[in-house]
Design an enzyme around this catalytic site. Structure first.
Site, mmCIF file in Angstrom:
data_model
loop_
_atom_site.group_PDB
_atom_site.id
_atom_site.type_symbol
_atom_site.label_atom_id
_atom_site.label_comp_id
_atom_site.label_asym_id
_atom_site.label_seq_id
_atom_site.Cartn_x
_atom_site.Cartn_y
_atom_site.Cartn_z
ATOM 1 N N ASP A 26 -88.574 -27.155 4.109
ATOM 2 C CA ASP A 26 -88.186 -28.266 4.991
ATOM 3 C C ASP A 26 -89.322 -29.264 5.174
ATOM 4 O O ASP A 26 -89.086 -30.455 5.359
ATOM 5 C CB ASP A 26 -87.681 -27.746 6.344
ATOM 6 C CG ASP A 26 -86.616 -28.680 6.929
ATOM 7 O OD1 ASP A 26 -85.740 -29.112 6.168
ATOM 8 O OD2 ASP A 26 -86.679 -28.998 8.126
ATOM 9 N N GLU A 63 -93.047 -34.583 14.096
ATOM 10 C CA GLU A 63 -92.475 -33.462 13.362
ATOM 11 C C GLU A 63 -93.379 -33.025 12.208
ATOM 12 O O GLU A 63 -93.569 -31.822 11.993
ATOM 13 C CB GLU A 63 -91.113 -33.909 12.822
ATOM 14 C CG GLU A 63 -90.199 -32.765 12.473
ATOM 15 C CD GLU A 63 -88.816 -33.302 12.138
ATOM 16 O OE1 GLU A 63 -88.196 -33.964 12.999
ATOM 17 O OE2 GLU A 63 -88.364 -33.074 11.014
ATOM 18 N N GLU A 80 -79.344 -36.069 10.450
ATOM 19 C CA GLU A 80 -79.930 -35.728 11.754
ATOM 20 C C GLU A 80 -78.973 -34.858 12.577
ATOM 21 O O GLU A 80 -79.391 -33.903 13.243
ATOM 22 C CB GLU A 80 -80.253 -37.009 12.539
ATOM 23 C CG GLU A 80 -81.336 -37.896 11.902
ATOM 24 C CD GLU A 80 -82.737 -37.330 12.010
ATOM 25 O OE1 GLU A 80 -82.944 -36.163 11.623
ATOM 26 O OE2 GLU A 80 -83.640 -38.056 12.476
ATOM 27 N N GLU A 85 -76.719 -29.712 2.853
ATOM 28 C CA GLU A 85 -77.238 -28.952 4.001
ATOM 29 C C GLU A 85 -76.849 -27.467 3.886
ATOM 30 O O GLU A 85 -77.667 -26.590 4.160
ATOM 31 C CB GLU A 85 -76.741 -29.538 5.322
ATOM 32 C CG GLU A 85 -77.333 -30.915 5.647
ATOM 33 C CD GLU A 85 -78.822 -30.878 6.018
ATOM 34 O OE1 GLU A 85 -79.343 -29.798 6.348
ATOM 35 O OE2 GLU A 85 -79.465 -31.944 5.952
HETATM 36 C C1 LIG Z 1 -82.706 -30.249 5.268
HETATM 37 C C2 LIG Z 1 -82.898 -31.002 6.537
HETATM 38 N N1 LIG Z 1 -81.891 -31.717 7.050
HETATM 39 C C3 LIG Z 1 -82.060 -32.409 8.203
HETATM 40 C C4 LIG Z 1 -83.261 -32.395 8.869
HETATM 41 C C5 LIG Z 1 -83.406 -33.140 10.167
HETATM 42 N N2 LIG Z 1 -84.049 -34.390 10.010
HETATM 43 C C6 LIG Z 1 -85.378 -34.513 10.168
HETATM 44 O O1 LIG Z 1 -86.106 -33.633 10.482
HETATM 45 C C7 LIG Z 1 -84.300 -31.647 8.300
HETATM 46 N N3 LIG Z 1 -85.505 -31.550 8.872
HETATM 47 N N4 LIG Z 1 -84.079 -30.942 7.153
#
Ligand SMILES: Cc1ncc(CNC=O)c(N)n1
Length: 224
Positions: free
Chosen positions: A50, A91, A143, A213
């Site tokens: 991530d 983040e 998001e 996702e």
């Molecule tokens: C794979 C994925 N999808 C969405 C997010 C959330 N957006 C930013 O942080 C994230 N961190 N990772």
């Protein structure tokens, strides 16, 4: 509903594609965090992957900001997106701190295929040929999947291990929820006035985000 009713297009789409949306926001990986049974090696794999994704998400967010500035009728959009970028700044630092805590060496993490494909998709959305409506809809969806997923972890009855609470709070907190709602209102407003062609493209992109996702969580569990 009339076939051409464009009120809250995002809500209509999430109903229409409910199965895949639930697949992305109630994935076994998320449920395992919620009930405390999470495999720590899977969590560490997710953390490393991530971090790579978020680093690619930053320029994507910047491209959405640029499109908002050029194409939006409402200057508030820029403020909402800028708030998102500010959160991304925190983040990135959080990932570094968290990686140290779990002894994950971020600079030696190798991007897995699912992640590479997802980052490449983000890159395609950064093209100037992709209009603001398509970009903001994808941004909202990306998001929102994290917000919905981690907010579910925090709901009543959860047994999240203490050392994972901060992770869930990062995306599951109420103010991140409000930010996602603000993005949703922007997307709905844009989709309402979009051409049929842009509308169709935005829906395809939404599905691509939801599928990516699901695969991202699968990858984290070591299933791809
Ligand atoms: C794979 C994925 N999808 C969405 C997010 C959330 N957006 C930013 O942080 C994230 N961190 N990772």
């Amino acid at each position: 509903m009339e076939a051409n009713d464009r009120t809250e297009m995002t809500v209509t789409w999430l109903k229409k594609h409910r199965l895949i949306y639930v697949g992305a926001t109630r994935h076994p990986f998320i449920l395992s965090i919620r009930d405390g049974s999470v495999d720590i090696s899977a969590f560490k794999r997710w953390l490393g992957q991530d971090y790579i994704f978020v680093r690619a998400f930053v320029p994507f967010a910047a491209s959405v900001l640029l499109k908002a500035w050029k194409e939006s009728d409402d200057s508030c959009d820029v403020d909402v997106i800028l708030g998102g970028i500010a959160a991304l700044n925190d983040e990135v630092e959080w990932f570094k701190k968290e990686a140290t805590k779990w002894s994950v060496a971020l600079n030696s993490v190798v991007s897995q295929k699912v992640n590479l494909d997802y980052c490449r998709f983000l890159e395609s959305l950064m093209s100037p040929d992709v209009d603001y409506t398509q970009a903001i809809t994808a941004f909202w969806a990306i998001e929102t999947v994290y917000q919905e997923s981690f907010a579910h972890c925090l709901e009543d009855g959860s047994k999240i291990p203490d050392e994972l609470k901060e992770t869930c709070q990062r995306w599951g907190n109420a103010s991140f929820g409000q930010y996602c709602h603000a993005l949703q209102s922007i997307a709905d407003r844009q989709l309402k006035k979009a051409s049929d062609d842009v509308l169709a493209k935005a829906e395809v992109n939404l599905l691509r985000v939801l599928e990516s996702e699901v695969e991202f969580w699968n990858m984290s569990r070591g299933e791809v």
